[in-house]
Design a protein around this motif. Structure first.
Motif, mmCIF file in Angstrom:
data_model
loop_
_atom_site.group_PDB
_atom_site.id
_atom_site.type_symbol
_atom_site.label_atom_id
_atom_site.label_comp_id
_atom_site.label_asym_id
_atom_site.label_seq_id
_atom_site.Cartn_x
_atom_site.Cartn_y
_atom_site.Cartn_z
ATOM 1 N N GLU A 86 7.766 6.007 -5.451
ATOM 2 C CA GLU A 86 7.327 4.958 -4.514
ATOM 3 C C GLU A 86 8.176 3.705 -4.668
ATOM 4 O O GLU A 86 8.479 3.028 -3.689
ATOM 5 C CB GLU A 86 5.836 4.628 -4.725
ATOM 6 C CG GLU A 86 4.883 5.806 -4.539
ATOM 7 C CD GLU A 86 4.957 6.468 -3.162
ATOM 8 O OE1 GLU A 86 5.611 5.919 -2.249
ATOM 9 O OE2 GLU A 86 4.381 7.559 -3.005
ATOM 10 N N ALA A 87 8.565 3.406 -5.915
ATOM 11 C CA ALA A 87 9.400 2.217 -6.156
ATOM 12 C C ALA A 87 10.751 2.368 -5.470
ATOM 13 O O ALA A 87 11.208 1.460 -4.764
ATOM 14 C CB ALA A 87 9.577 1.999 -7.657
ATOM 15 N N GLU A 89 2.836 -0.823 -1.177
ATOM 16 C CA GLU A 89 1.397 -0.551 -1.301
ATOM 17 C C GLU A 89 1.140 0.684 -2.167
ATOM 18 O O GLU A 89 0.275 0.683 -3.033
ATOM 19 C CB GLU A 89 0.815 -0.344 0.096
ATOM 20 C CG GLU A 89 -0.629 -0.801 0.199
ATOM 21 C CD GLU A 89 -1.113 -0.725 1.635
ATOM 22 O OE1 GLU A 89 -2.019 0.083 1.885
ATOM 23 O OE2 GLU A 89 -0.566 -1.453 2.495
ATOM 24 N N GLU A 90 1.921 1.742 -1.908
ATOM 25 C CA GLU A 90 1.766 2.984 -2.678
ATOM 26 C C GLU A 90 2.132 2.741 -4.144
ATOM 27 O O GLU A 90 1.536 3.329 -5.042
ATOM 28 C CB GLU A 90 2.657 4.088 -2.105
ATOM 29 C CG GLU A 90 2.192 4.648 -0.763
ATOM 30 C CD GLU A 90 2.510 3.752 0.429
ATOM 31 O OE1 GLU A 90 3.137 2.690 0.232
ATOM 32 O OE2 GLU A 90 2.120 4.110 1.551
ATOM 33 N N LEU A 91 3.108 1.867 -4.354
ATOM 34 C CA LEU A 91 3.524 1.561 -5.727
ATOM 35 C C LEU A 91 2.381 0.907 -6.510
ATOM 36 O O LEU A 91 2.207 1.183 -7.703
ATOM 37 C CB LEU A 91 4.763 0.644 -5.703
ATOM 38 C CG LEU A 91 5.321 0.209 -7.051
ATOM 39 C CD1 LEU A 91 5.673 1.401 -7.935
ATOM 40 C CD2 LEU A 91 6.565 -0.670 -6.861
ATOM 41 N N ALA A 151 -1.519 1.810 -10.836
ATOM 42 C CA ALA A 151 -2.874 1.887 -11.401
ATOM 43 C C ALA A 151 -3.099 3.264 -12.031
ATOM 44 O O ALA A 151 -3.698 3.369 -13.110
ATOM 45 C CB ALA A 151 -3.908 1.609 -10.318
ATOM 46 N N ASP A 152 -2.598 4.317 -11.372
ATOM 47 C CA ASP A 152 -2.711 5.679 -11.933
ATOM 48 C C ASP A 152 -1.990 5.752 -13.277
ATOM 49 O O ASP A 152 -2.494 6.341 -14.241
ATOM 50 C CB ASP A 152 -2.096 6.715 -10.976
ATOM 51 C CG ASP A 152 -3.012 7.036 -9.809
ATOM 52 O OD1 ASP A 152 -4.188 6.627 -9.861
ATOM 53 O OD2 ASP A 152 -2.547 7.688 -8.854
#
Ligand SMILES: N=c1c2ncn([C@@H]3O[C@H](COP(=O)(O)OP(=O)(O)OP(=O)(O)O)[C@@H](O)[C@H]3O)c2ncn1[C@@H]1O[C@H](COP(=O)(O)O)[C@@H](O)[C@H]1O
Length: 159
Positions: free
Chosen positions: A99-100, A106-108, A113-114
């Motif tokens: 994602e980065a 937003e997905e990052l 958090a995961d």
């Protein structure tokens, strides 16, 4: 010694109410009680979204050790052992970097958090307390990575 006259200041409200200690206000209240205004039920305050969540999350995951794996994801993960925990952490880290690189902000955030959740599960499994990590970060505080690298002993075999 001459006797000092006792000076009493009468409260006009008390005077009007005609009874010591009963003011107009209280007299009025007794005559016609005001409607009881019930305080609105206060909702439990949302915890502040700060880094303290990491300590709270750690305590929750610790409390899940040995509990029902059908109810708690942490319990399930911990029961599957270190290799599985490490594998899950690795997967989440890879999803995070994807994602980065893709620039999906937003997905990052979600993947980050995961990663943090799975890192905490890994700490619990390894017997590491967050304060160990906070202490290490504090020890490093203010030391640039460039300066730290330059201070490392040189490998005589390095080309
Ligand atoms: N922060 C999290 C959190 N982040 C991610 N996950 C879960 O991690 C799982 C990741 O999904 P995956 O399919 O990748 O993992 P998996 O189910 O192990 O899949 P397999 O690899 O086995 O196929 C999902 O079920 C997510 O819901 C989390 N589960 C729990 N928490 C926190 O941990 C607390 C305790 O949770 P429980 O232990 O479930 O009570 C919760 O209150 C939350 O605060």
């Amino acid at each position: 010694m001459p006797k000092i006259p006792k000076i009493t200041r009468k409260n006009p409200d008390t005077k009007a109410a005609g009874k010591k200690g009963v003011t107009k206000k209280t007299a009025r209240k007794k005559a016609a009680p005001a409607a009881v205004v019930k305080a609105a039920p206060t909702l439990p305050a949302e915890p502040a979204a700060t880094a303290e969540i990491l300590d709270r999350l750690f305590n929750v995951v610790v409390s899940r050790q040995g509990t029902d794996p059908t109810v708690s994801h942490s319990a399930r993960l911990l029961s599957r052992g270190r290799r599985k925990i490490a594998q899950k952490f690795g997967e989440e880290a890879v999803e995070c970097l994807i994602e980065a690189v893709a620039g999906n902000t937003e997905e990052l955030v979600g993947e980050s958090a995961d990663v943090l959740y799975h890192l905490i599960v890994m700490w619990v499994d390894a017997g590491i307390h967050p304060s160990d990590v906070w202490a290490e970060l504090t020890r490093r505080e203010g030391t640039s990575g460039i300066a730290e690298k330059a201070s490392r002993p040189r490998d005589p075999l390095a080309v």
